[in-house]
Design an enzyme around this catalytic site. Structure first.
Site, PDB file in Angstrom:
ATOM      1  N   GLN A 296       8.779  11.952 -16.976  1.00  0.00           N
ATOM      2  CA  GLN A 296       8.228  12.634 -18.530  1.00  0.00           C
ATOM      3  C   GLN A 296       9.348  14.046 -17.761  1.00  0.00           C
ATOM      4  O   GLN A 296       8.347  14.265 -19.362  1.00  0.00           O
ATOM      5  CB  GLN A 296       6.659  12.695 -18.033  1.00  0.00           C
ATOM      6  CG  GLN A 296       6.327  10.469 -17.732  1.00  0.00           C
ATOM      7  CD  GLN A 296       6.839  10.430 -19.041  1.00  0.00           C
ATOM      8  OE1 GLN A 296       6.383  11.263 -19.986  1.00  0.00           O
ATOM      9  NE2 GLN A 296       7.204   9.353 -19.149  1.00  0.00           N
TER      10      GLN A 296
ATOM     11  N   HIS B 177      11.369  15.023 -20.602  1.00  0.00           N
ATOM     12  CA  HIS B 177      10.932  15.138 -22.412  1.00  0.00           C
ATOM     13  C   HIS B 177      11.341  16.278 -23.112  1.00  0.00           C
ATOM     14  O   HIS B 177      11.797  16.556 -23.659  1.00  0.00           O
ATOM     15  CB  HIS B 177       9.907  15.112 -22.731  1.00  0.00           C
ATOM     16  CG  HIS B 177       8.982  13.335 -23.018  1.00  0.00           C
ATOM     17  ND1 HIS B 177       9.521  13.067 -24.694  1.00  0.00           N
ATOM     18  CD2 HIS B 177       8.542  12.801 -22.187  1.00  0.00           C
ATOM     19  CE1 HIS B 177       8.254  11.981 -24.016  1.00  0.00           C
ATOM     20  NE2 HIS B 177       7.874  11.294 -22.524  1.00  0.00           N
TER      21      HIS B 177
ATOM     22  N   GLU C 264      -2.103  14.871 -19.744  1.00  0.00           N
ATOM     23  CA  GLU C 264      -2.043  13.686 -21.043  1.00  0.00           C
ATOM     24  C   GLU C 264      -2.027  12.552 -20.369  1.00  0.00           C
ATOM     25  O   GLU C 264      -2.058  11.085 -20.896  1.00  0.00           O
ATOM     26  CB  GLU C 264      -0.636  14.388 -22.210  1.00  0.00           C
ATOM     27  CG  GLU C 264      -0.157  13.143 -22.552  1.00  0.00           C
ATOM     28  CD  GLU C 264       1.255  13.223 -23.302  1.00  0.00           C
ATOM     29  OE1 GLU C 264       2.381  14.105 -23.070  1.00  0.00           O
ATOM     30  OE2 GLU C 264       1.289  12.207 -24.320  1.00  0.00           O
ATOM     31  N   HIS C 265      -1.083  12.060 -19.305  1.00  0.00           N
ATOM     32  CA  HIS C 265      -0.885  10.794 -18.560  1.00  0.00           C
ATOM     33  C   HIS C 265      -1.057  11.440 -17.448  1.00  0.00           C
ATOM     34  O   HIS C 265      -0.906  12.754 -16.582  1.00  0.00           O
ATOM     35  CB  HIS C 265       0.966  11.303 -18.075  1.00  0.00           C
ATOM     36  CG  HIS C 265       1.807  10.140 -19.669  1.00  0.00           C
ATOM     37  ND1 HIS C 265       2.301  11.573 -20.638  1.00  0.00           N
ATOM     38  CD2 HIS C 265       1.617   9.857 -20.682  1.00  0.00           C
ATOM     39  CE1 HIS C 265       2.915  11.415 -21.329  1.00  0.00           C
ATOM     40  NE2 HIS C 265       2.062   9.717 -22.266  1.00  0.00           N
TER      41      HIS C 265
ATOM     42  N   ASP D 167       4.591   4.267 -22.597  1.00  0.00           N
ATOM     43  CA  ASP D 167       4.658   5.120 -24.189  1.00  0.00           C
ATOM     44  C   ASP D 167       5.860   4.084 -24.884  1.00  0.00           C
ATOM     45  O   ASP D 167       5.591   4.501 -25.676  1.00  0.00           O
ATOM     46  CB  ASP D 167       6.277   6.263 -22.841  1.00  0.00           C
ATOM     47  CG  ASP D 167       6.399   7.679 -22.880  1.00  0.00           C
ATOM     48  OD1 ASP D 167       4.751   8.258 -22.979  1.00  0.00           O
ATOM     49  OD2 ASP D 167       6.779   8.706 -22.263  1.00  0.00           O
TER      50      ASP D 167
ATOM     51  N   HIS E 172     -35.725  20.437 -51.363  1.00  0.00           N
ATOM     52  CA  HIS E 172     -35.812  19.456 -50.344  1.00  0.00           C
ATOM     53  C   HIS E 172     -36.934  18.598 -50.806  1.00  0.00           C
ATOM     54  O   HIS E 172     -37.216  17.157 -50.924  1.00  0.00           O
ATOM     55  CB  HIS E 172     -35.283  19.537 -49.875  1.00  0.00           C
ATOM     56  CG  HIS E 172     -33.868  20.279 -49.661  1.00  0.00           C
ATOM     57  ND1 HIS E 172     -33.047  21.079 -49.793  1.00  0.00           N
ATOM     58  CD2 HIS E 172     -33.182  19.351 -48.493  1.00  0.00           C
ATOM     59  CE1 HIS E 172     -31.062  20.906 -49.201  1.00  0.00           C
ATOM     60  NE2 HIS E 172     -31.457  20.427 -48.678  1.00  0.00           N
TER      61      HIS E 172
HETATM   62  P1  NAD Z   1      10.546  16.354 -32.955  1.00  0.00           P
HETATM   63  O1  NAD Z   1      11.440  16.033 -34.140  1.00  0.00           O
HETATM   64  O2  NAD Z   1       9.060  16.870 -31.817  1.00  0.00           O
HETATM   65  O3  NAD Z   1      11.165  18.005 -33.294  1.00  0.00           O
HETATM   66  C1  NAD Z   1      12.304  18.564 -34.306  1.00  0.00           C
HETATM   67  C2  NAD Z   1      12.304  19.242 -34.845  1.00  0.00           C
HETATM   68  O4  NAD Z   1      11.709  20.792 -34.798  1.00  0.00           O
HETATM   69  C3  NAD Z   1      13.661  19.841 -35.647  1.00  0.00           C
HETATM   70  O5  NAD Z   1      13.655  18.843 -37.345  1.00  0.00           O
HETATM   71  C4  NAD Z   1      13.230  21.035 -36.218  1.00  0.00           C
HETATM   72  O6  NAD Z   1      13.269  20.640 -37.849  1.00  0.00           O
HETATM   73  C5  NAD Z   1      12.213  21.713 -35.428  1.00  0.00           C
HETATM   74  N1  NAD Z   1      12.654  23.081 -35.122  1.00  0.00           N
HETATM   75  C6  NAD Z   1      13.100  22.699 -33.430  1.00  0.00           C
HETATM   76  N2  NAD Z   1      13.458  23.882 -33.098  1.00  0.00           N
HETATM   77  C7  NAD Z   1      13.104  25.415 -34.145  1.00  0.00           C
HETATM   78  C8  NAD Z   1      12.866  25.808 -34.479  1.00  0.00           C
HETATM   79  N3  NAD Z   1      13.282  27.018 -33.860  1.00  0.00           N
HETATM   80  N4  NAD Z   1      11.785  26.689 -35.277  1.00  0.00           N
HETATM   81  C9  NAD Z   1      11.086  25.704 -36.521  1.00  0.00           C
HETATM   82  N5  NAD Z   1      11.216  24.564 -36.121  1.00  0.00           N
HETATM   83  C10 NAD Z   1      12.298  23.874 -35.217  1.00  0.00           C
HETATM   84  O7  NAD Z   1      11.625  16.672 -31.825  1.00  0.00           O
HETATM   85  P2  NAD Z   1      11.895  17.544 -30.194  1.00  0.00           P
HETATM   86  O8  NAD Z   1      12.356  18.320 -30.293  1.00  0.00           O
HETATM   87  O9  NAD Z   1      12.489  16.209 -29.778  1.00  0.00           O
HETATM   88  O10 NAD Z   1      10.488  16.792 -29.751  1.00  0.00           O
HETATM   89  C11 NAD Z   1      10.019  15.968 -29.353  1.00  0.00           C
HETATM   90  C12 NAD Z   1       8.276  16.578 -28.644  1.00  0.00           C
HETATM   91  O11 NAD Z   1       7.424  15.612 -29.033  1.00  0.00           O
HETATM   92  C13 NAD Z   1       9.081  16.690 -27.234  1.00  0.00           C
HETATM   93  O12 NAD Z   1       7.943  17.490 -27.207  1.00  0.00           O
HETATM   94  C14 NAD Z   1       7.850  14.959 -26.415  1.00  0.00           C
HETATM   95  O13 NAD Z   1       7.473  15.881 -25.138  1.00  0.00           O
HETATM   96  C15 NAD Z   1       7.463  15.273 -27.209  1.00  0.00           C
HETATM   97  N6  NAD Z   1       5.695  13.954 -27.714  1.00  0.00           N
HETATM   98  C16 NAD Z   1       4.366  13.837 -27.171  1.00  0.00           C
HETATM   99  C17 NAD Z   1       3.689  12.725 -27.507  1.00  0.00           C
HETATM  100  C18 NAD Z   1       2.653  12.659 -26.579  1.00  0.00           C
HETATM  101  O14 NAD Z   1       1.861  12.007 -27.064  1.00  0.00           O
HETATM  102  N7  NAD Z   1       2.235  14.142 -26.638  1.00  0.00           N
HETATM  103  C19 NAD Z   1       4.656  11.487 -27.142  1.00  0.00           C
HETATM  104  C20 NAD Z   1       5.404  11.334 -27.640  1.00  0.00           C
HETATM  105  C21 NAD Z   1       6.647  12.823 -27.791  1.00  0.00           C
END
Ligand code: NAD
Length: 430
Positions: free
Chosen positions: A250, A253, A318-319, A352, A412
Site C-alpha cells: 500500500q 501508492h 482506510e484499510h 483494491d 405554521h
Molecule cells: P490522480 O489521477 O489522483 O492525480 C493526477 C492528477 O493530479 C494529474 O492529472 C494532475 O492534473 C494533478 N496534479 C498533479 N500534480 C499537481 C500539482 N502540483 N498541482 C495541481 N494538480 C496536480 O493520480 P495519482 O497522483 O496517481 O494519485 C492517485 C491517488 O489515489 C493516490 O494517492 C492513491 O493513494 C489514491 N487512491 C485512494 C483510494 C481511496 O479509496 N482512498 C483508492 C485508490 C487510490
C-alpha cells in the site's frame, strides 16, 4: 504501548495540506470563470495534455479495447462481475418503507437514484483501472442514468486498460482529463461538459481537496485521498514477510501514503522492519514506497488486543489488515475503519482490485463518520407521508398547533389549525 518508529511528517503534511488547499481554490475559480478554456490550459499545465475536445470518441474507445489481450479483458470482466454482484446484493438489501405509524398516519421513504454522477478514475502514477469498476458499476447498479468519467492521461495518452475498464463498466461519457480540472469541470460544468449531481472516486491530495471544496454545490461520496494502511498482527496470525509485504503493497501508492504496523509482539515488529528494508531493495516501485515508509511509516507495540482496538479506532485507517490469532475479535470490537481484511488469506490488494467490495474508502480519519463508496451513496432516501382520515388529521393537527405556539410560529400554527377546523370541525385557540 511504545513506538518503535514514528511518522516524522505531521508538520510537513499540515503545510502541504494548506498549499494544496490554496492551489485548488484558485484553480476552481478559474474553471468557474473561463470554462473549457481554463480546463484546457490547466490540462496542458499539469499534465502536458492538449486536445480540442477531451471526450473520447467511439473510435478511440474501440482502439483501446482492441489493444488488450483476451486474458486482460476476461480479468477485467471477472473483477467487474464481482463488484456488480456485491453492489446488487447491497442494493437489494435497501428496501423502500411504507408504514402506518398511528391510525390513519402513513409514513414512507423511497430510495431514489441520483440523475447523474461524475466518476474520477485516478491515473497519474498508475492507471488505476479498478476505480472504474468501483464507481461506474456501483452507480449503474443504483440506477443512475448518466454516469460520466474522467481519467488523466498516463505517460502522455489515455491508458488503454483504464479506458477499456470505463467502457466495459458502462460509462456514458468518457473524458481524458485529470486532477482539479477534471473534478472542477464535472461539478461546475463547462461549454462541453454538462455538470453532474455527485462527484465520486478516489484521487491524490488535489483531487480529494477539490471534491471537498465542491461539496454543497454537488454531492460527494467521501474524502478519499492518498491511500493509508494499518496492519494489525501477532505471531500467531502473521510473520514478518507477510506484514512487510502488506505494508509496502500500500505504501507504493505514493510518497504520501501512510503504512502502520500495530502488534503485540516486539519481536515481530523488529523482524518486520528488517524485512521492509530487504524488500525495499528489490521492489520495482520502491521509490514511492520508501518515501512513504520513511516519512509516514509507523510501528507500534501495544500491550494487548484491547489496546490494539483502541489505537486502531483512533487511527481510523482506510484499510485495516488483521492477521492475528482471532481476526474476528477486531470485527466485533473496532468501530473506525474504511474496510477490514480479516485473516492472512485475504489482503488489501484483493479488495483494491477484484474481490467485490468497493475500494474507494475514507482517508484522513474520515472513517470516524463514513464508510466507503457503495450503492447507497448514489441513492437519496426521500421521505413522504399521507394522512388517511379526518380524525388523524385533526389529532395530529392539535399536537402540531400547540408545538407551533411554543415556537411562536404563527404561520405554521395556522397550517395545523385550518386542518383541525376543516377535518375535526373544532377550533383551536392560538
Ligand atoms: P490522480 O489521477 O489522483 O492525480 C493526477 C492528477 O493530479 C494529474 O492529472 C494532475 O492534473 C494533478 N496534479 C498533479 N500534480 C499537481 C500539482 N502540483 N498541482 C495541481 N494538480 C496536480 O493520480 P495519482 O497522483 O496517481 O494519485 C492517485 C491517488 O489515489 C493516490 O494517492 C492513491 O493513494 C489514491 N487512491 C485512494 C483510494 C481511496 O479509496 N482512498 C483508492 C485508490 C487510490
Amino acid at each position: 504501548m511504545q513506538y518503535l518508529k514514528r511518522s516524522v511528517a505531521t508538520d510537513v503534511r499540515a503545510k502541504a495540506d494548506r498549499g494544496v488547499r490554496d492551489i485548488v481554490e484558485k484553480t476552481l475559480a478559474d474553471i468557474e470563470d473561463r470554462g473549457d478554456a481554463a480546463v484546457r490550459e490547466l490540462s496542458i499545465k499539469f499534465d502536458g495534455w492538449d486536445r480540442e475536445s477531451y471526450a473520447l470518441t467511439p473510435g478511440e474507445k474501440q482502439d483501446c479495447l482492441d489493444q488488450l489481450s483476451g486474458q486482460d479483458l476476461k480479468d477485467i470482466e471477472f473483477a467487474q462481475a464481482q463488484v456488480r454482484n456485491f453492489a446488487q446484493i447491497q442494493r437489494d438489501s435497501m428496501k423502500d418503507v411504507e408504514v402506518e405509524t398511528l391510525p390513519g398516519v402513513v409514513l414512507g421513504h423511497k430510495n431514489l437514484p441520483l440523475n447523474s454522477a461524475g466518476c474520477y478514475i485516478p491515473g497519474g502514477k498508475y492507471p488505476l483501472l479498478a476505480s472504474a469498476h468501483m464507481s461506474v458499476i456501483t452507480a449503474k447498479v443504483a440506477g443512475v442514468p448518466r454516469v460520466i468519467t474522467c481519467a488523466p492521461p498516463f505517460q502522455g495518452k489515455p491508458a488503454p486498460a483504464i479506458v477499456a475498464a470505463q467502457v466495459l463498466a458502462g460509462a456514458d461519457e468518457i473524458y481524458a482529463l485529470g486532477g482539479i480540472q477534471a473534478v472542477g469541470a464535472m461539478a461546475i460544468g463547462t461549454e462541453s461538459i454538462r455538470p453532474v449531481d455527485i462527484l465520486v472516486g478516489p484521487g491524490n491530495a488535489f483531487v480529494a481537496e477539490a471534491k471537498r471544496q465542491l461539496f454543497g454545490r454537488v454531492g460527494i461520496d467521501l474524502f478519499a485521498g492518498p491511500t493509508e494502511t494499518l496492519v494489525i498482527a501477532d505471531e500467531i496470525g502473521c510473520d514478518a514477510e507477510l506484514a512487510a509485504t502488506d505494508l509496502l503493497g500500500q505504501a507504493e501508492h505514493g510518497p504520501d501514503s501512510p503504512a502502520i504496523l500495530l502488534t503485540t509482539s516486539e519481536k515481530l515488529a523488529r523482524e518486520t522492519m528488517a524485512e521492509i528494508e530487504r524488500l525495499l531493495r528489490i521492489l520495482p516501485t520502491a521509490d514511492y514506497a520508501r518515501k512513504a515508509w520513511e516519512s509516514y511509516g509507523e510501528v507500534i507495540v501495544a500491550d494487548d488486543a484491547i489496546e490494539m482496538v483502541r489505537i486502531a479506532d483512533d487511527i481510523a485507517s482506510e484499510h485495516v489488515q488483521v492477521m492475528t490469532g482471532d481476526p474476528d475479535f477486531f470485527l466485533r470490537n473496532m468501530t473506525n475503519y474504511g474496510a477490514l481484511f480479516l485473516g492472512a488469506r485475504t489482503n488489501v490488494s484483493f479488495g483494491d482490485k477484484v474481490i467485490g467490495t468497493n475500494h474507494t474508502l475514507p482517508t484522513k480519519k474520515a472513517a470516524r463518520y463514513t464508510g466507503g463508496l457503495w450503492v447507497g451513496k448514489f441513492l437519496k432516501t426521500c421521505t413522504y407521508q399521507r394522512v388517511l382520515t379526518d380524525e388523524a388529521s385533526a389529532m395530529i393537527g392539535e399536537y402540531c398547533s400547540r408545538l407551533c405556539a411554543l415556537e411562536g410560529f404563527a404561520g405554521h400554527g395556522e397550517q395545523a389549525n385550518i386542518r383541525v377546523r376543516r377535518y375535526g370541525h373544532r377550533d383551536i385557540p392560538y
